[in-house]
Design an enzyme around this catalytic site. Structure first.
Site, PDB file in Angstrom:
ATOM      1  CD  GLU A   1      23.976  11.101 -14.165  1.00 27.21           C
ATOM      2  OE1 GLU A   1      22.972  11.800 -14.412  1.00 27.21           O
ATOM      3  OE2 GLU A   1      24.632  11.207 -13.114  1.00 27.21           O
TER       4      GLU A   1
ATOM      5  CG  ASP B   1      21.794   9.391  -4.030  1.00 28.75           C
ATOM      6  OD1 ASP B   1      22.065   8.435  -4.794  1.00 28.75           O
ATOM      7  OD2 ASP B   1      22.018  10.564  -4.340  1.00 28.75           O
TER       8      ASP B   1
ATOM      9  CD  GLU C   1      28.796  17.173  -4.697  1.00 32.65           C
ATOM     10  OE1 GLU C   1      27.994  18.119  -4.787  1.00 32.65           O
ATOM     11  OE2 GLU C   1      28.548  16.048  -5.183  1.00 32.65           O
TER      12      GLU C   1
ATOM     13  CD  GLU D   1      20.192  16.521  -4.685  1.00 30.76           C
ATOM     14  OE1 GLU D   1      20.782  17.625  -4.728  1.00 30.76           O
ATOM     15  OE2 GLU D   1      20.230  15.694  -5.620  1.00 30.76           O
TER      16      GLU D   1
ATOM     17  CB  THR E   1      16.113  10.140  -8.397  1.00 29.92           C
ATOM     18  OG1 THR E   1      17.040  10.728  -7.490  1.00 29.92           O
ATOM     19  CG2 THR E   1      16.839   9.729  -9.669  1.00 29.92           C
TER      20      THR E   1
END
Ligand SMILES: *[C@@H]1O[C@H](CO)[C@@H](O)[C@H](O)[C@H]1NC(C)=O
Ligand SMILES: *[C@@H]1O[C@H](CO)[C@@H](O)[C@H](O)[C@H]1NC(C)=O
Ligand SMILES: *[C@@H]1O[C@H](CO)[C@@H](O)[C@H](O)[C@H]1NC(C)=O
Ligand SMILES: *[C@@H]1O[C@H](CO)[C@@H](O)[C@H](O)[C@H]1NC(C)=O
Ligand SMILES: *[C@@H]1O[C@H](CO)[C@@H](O)[C@H](O)[C@H]1NC(C)=O
Ligand SMILES: *[C@@H]1O[C@H](CO)[C@@H](O)[C@H](O)[C@H]1NC(C)=O
Length: 579
Positions: A140, A280, A373, A394, A477
């Protein structure tokens, strides 16, 4: 906004115009284009308003803390809570790192607010420190903080002269360098795979968990690679590359990876795998690292992974999870994070597959108002405990990529619809609030920093792409743009593994308007008609779908080999060589 009638008219007329009467229809087409341009302009202003509502409320109620609590109009110092589901080892005394400000830097540039960008850069230059006693998630902190700083430094120092002369002296790069050095503590393992958690002041804690995710080890290369190229110190790139290579060496014979692993033993803990949580951005970084740094090794890993994903996880437009060892399906679940996949497919040139999956996700969005989610595909119900929607980007992201690649105005309508739902369900007086339960639209007191870094940015770029015309960018990302520069391609001596000689380079990226539109065979693409679908070798056809053909031409170009695909004697398109 288009009336349904107008839209129908356009849908009916535009194809006809293209096919038959280009001259006669010239007027209708230019009206149509004006209409789209006006609509995009209006929507870009709406997206801008959205960003500033989030940003100004953050400044008012939360800055310099990490994130805004929009319902109570207060703040949370959440950096050490990110990815920390059980909220363990929270700091005793930590007053935030202005996380949302760092995350907003590149969005301010994208929206053309150089004054505010400068103010934020100068504030951070003087006030930000990483010498804090806080345990943070490497993943993160890398994508949000290191990525935010590196991207902002690049935007502050490119040829656009966004900042007043002499005010900025690479302080953000110095901060990034300082943070990068702290990250290195995590890589001191027998495998080279990094710990998931470090304390920014003290390094890896005693008895720290050795469990991490595939994304945690495999999505560091963009930020750390860029940091190495900017500082001239290869150590960050080397650490991230070593971890990535180790991870890749742990793949199964099916070329699949699991989702969680142990950094000391180098063994998988969770064999079930897919394209969503935990893995991902691993795929995403392989392809983007190839575009940004140009090593064949990245393309090779990406291509093998992509084929394996399409082969083992795909079910029509959906992707389920499967055991990495056997390819046997494990979970039939749709997750909100998977919606990034069509965007990645656009970068590979696999537009039809991207379009198909994107449409399914948008259908789910419309059904619930936002994306839940997790949704159980096999039981056609929401996951009992993961019903939330934390303002994730996304779907907007994939919509932007598809619009850039196709210029189909339908994607503008999708973006408009996404923005409408966000304003309707999540906008409150004090900012934008996450949704706790999509079945009741009950809100949660949290405005995630990625809403500013990604959701608002991608919507804005969908409606106003002027930023993309300035340079080629790869978006991390977390939505932070990194310019694609040829000098970065041959920066390091090539110490890569021997690669397959047949792997193909993306030609001359720098001559294209944006990395968003990069395809594998640009030269061939240029000769194709605008509305002609392009398929790539990466696209694995459904057994069910008939790809019947009468001539080789109907089968299109294989964008990996850049060769004409062929029509078999039995009348099916395939990858076999022309006879
Ligand atoms: C955080 O703020 C509190 C209250 O202002 C202060 O007592 C504390 O020393 C601060 N902690 C740090 C690490 O700056
Ligand atoms: C830039 O951002 C600041 C802070 O939100 C705002 O006051 C200002 O109007 C913005 N300027 C432009 C040109 O959008
Ligand atoms: C650093 O923070 C202090 C306290 O918020 C502020 O007064 C100062 O102006 C900041 N520095 C810059 C360059 O903005
Ligand atoms: C790396 O880990 C080893 C073993 O845990 C330790 O002895 C060494 O001091 C560490 N090195 C650094 C630079 O932290
Ligand atoms: C996407 O799919 C829809 C529905 O199948 C189709 O009408 C449209 O032409 C497709 N667009 C592209 C760019 O493939
Ligand atoms: C590739 O880019 C270089 C430098 O921008 C340019 O000189 C060259 O003509 C380009 N080649 C092609 C095939 O477009």
């Amino acid at each position: 906004m288009a009336s349904p009638r107008f839209t129908n008219l356009v849908r009916r007329w535009v194809p006809l115009c293209i096919i038959t009467l280009p001259l006669l229809c010239g007027f209708a087409m230019s009206d149509f284009n004006d209409h789209i341009a006006a609509k995009r302009k209006y929507l870009s202003q709406e997206a801008r308003k959205m960003f500033y509502h989030a940003y100004d409320n953050y400044l008012t109620y939360a800055f310099p803390h990490d994130e805004l609590k929009p319902l109570s109009k207060s703040f949370t110092d959440s950096l050490s809570e990110l990815g920390n589901l059980k909220l363990e080892h929270l700091p005793q005394s930590y007053n935030g790192s202005a996380l949302t400000l760092i995350e907003s830097l590149s969005s301010l540039v994208v929206m053309g607010n150089n004054t505010e960008f400068e103010r934020a850069v100068l504030w951070l230059s003087e006030n930000l420190t990483f010498d804090v006693d806080a345990r943070i998630s490497l993943f993160e902190c890398n994508i949000r903080v290191l990525g935010g700083l590196v991207s902002a430094h690049l935007l502050a120092t490119d040829s656009s002269k966004r900042l007043s002369q002499g005010k900025y002296n690479n302080e953000l790069l110095d901060l990034a360098n300082d943070l990068g050095r702290r990250f290195l503590w995590a890589f001191n393992t027998s495998t080279g795979l990094p710990y998931a958690w470090i304390n920014l002041k003290h390094g890896v804690m005693e008895d720290e968990t050795t469990e991490t995710s595939t994304s945690g080890c495999g999505s560091l290369i963009l930020e750390m690679g860029a940091l190495s190229r900017l500082t001239g110190n290869p150590i960050y790139d080397a650490a991230a590359l070593r971890a990535l290579r180790k991870l890749w060496s742990m793949r199964s014979s099916l070329n699949l990876l699991g989702t969680t692993l142990d950094v000391e033993t180098g063994e998988w803990l969770e064999y079930s795998s897919g394209i969503g949580a935990g893995i991902d951005s691993f795929y995403e970084y392989l392809l983007k690292a190839y575009i940004l740094f140009g090593r064949d090794e990245f393309w090779h890993m990406f291509h093998s992974s992509y084929l394996a994903v399409q082969k083992h996880f795909r079910h029509g437009p959906w992707y389920h999870e499967a055991d990495m060892r056997t390819g046997k399906a494990t979970y039939w679940q749709l997750t909100s994070l998977q919606a990034f996949w069509p965007g990645l497919q656009v970068l590979v040139g696999d537009i039809p597959a991207a379009n198909l999956t994107h449409r399914e996700f948008f259908y789910v969005w419309k059904r619930f108002g936002v994306l839940p989610e997790r949704y159980l595909l096999d039981r056609a119900m929401l996951h009992p405990t993961e019903k939330y929607y934390p303002l994730r980007p996304e779907l907007a992201e994939s919509t932007l990529y598809l619009y850039q690649a196709t210029k189909d105005p339908w994607y503008i309508d999708v973006g408009e619809s996404i923005m409408k739902s966000l304003n309707m369900y999540t906008k409150v007086d004090g900012g934008f609030a996450s949704i706790r339960d999509v079945s009741t639209m009950q809100l949660e007191d949290h405005q995630h920093s990625f809403f500013l870094a990604e959701t608002c940015k991608y919507l804005y770029l969908l409606f106003d792409s002027s930023f993309l015309a300035s340079e080629n960018y790869v978006f991390t990302t977390e939505g932070h743009p990194l310019p694609v520069r040829s000098s970065w391609h041959d920066w390091l001596p090539d110490v890569s593994m021997p690669t397959d000689v047949t792997s193909v380079k993306i030609n001359n990226l720098s001559t294209k308007s944006s990395a968003l539109s990069s395809q594998i065979c640009p030269a061939l693409l240029a000769t194709l008609k605008e509305d002609q679908p392009v398929e790539s070798a990466c696209h694995i056809h459904d057994g069910r779908a008939s790809h019947r053909c009468e001539s080789h031409e109907e089968c299109g170009i294989d964008s990996t080999t850049c060769r004409q695909r062929s029509c078999s004697l039995a009348g099916y398109c395939g990858l076999w060589l022309l006879i």
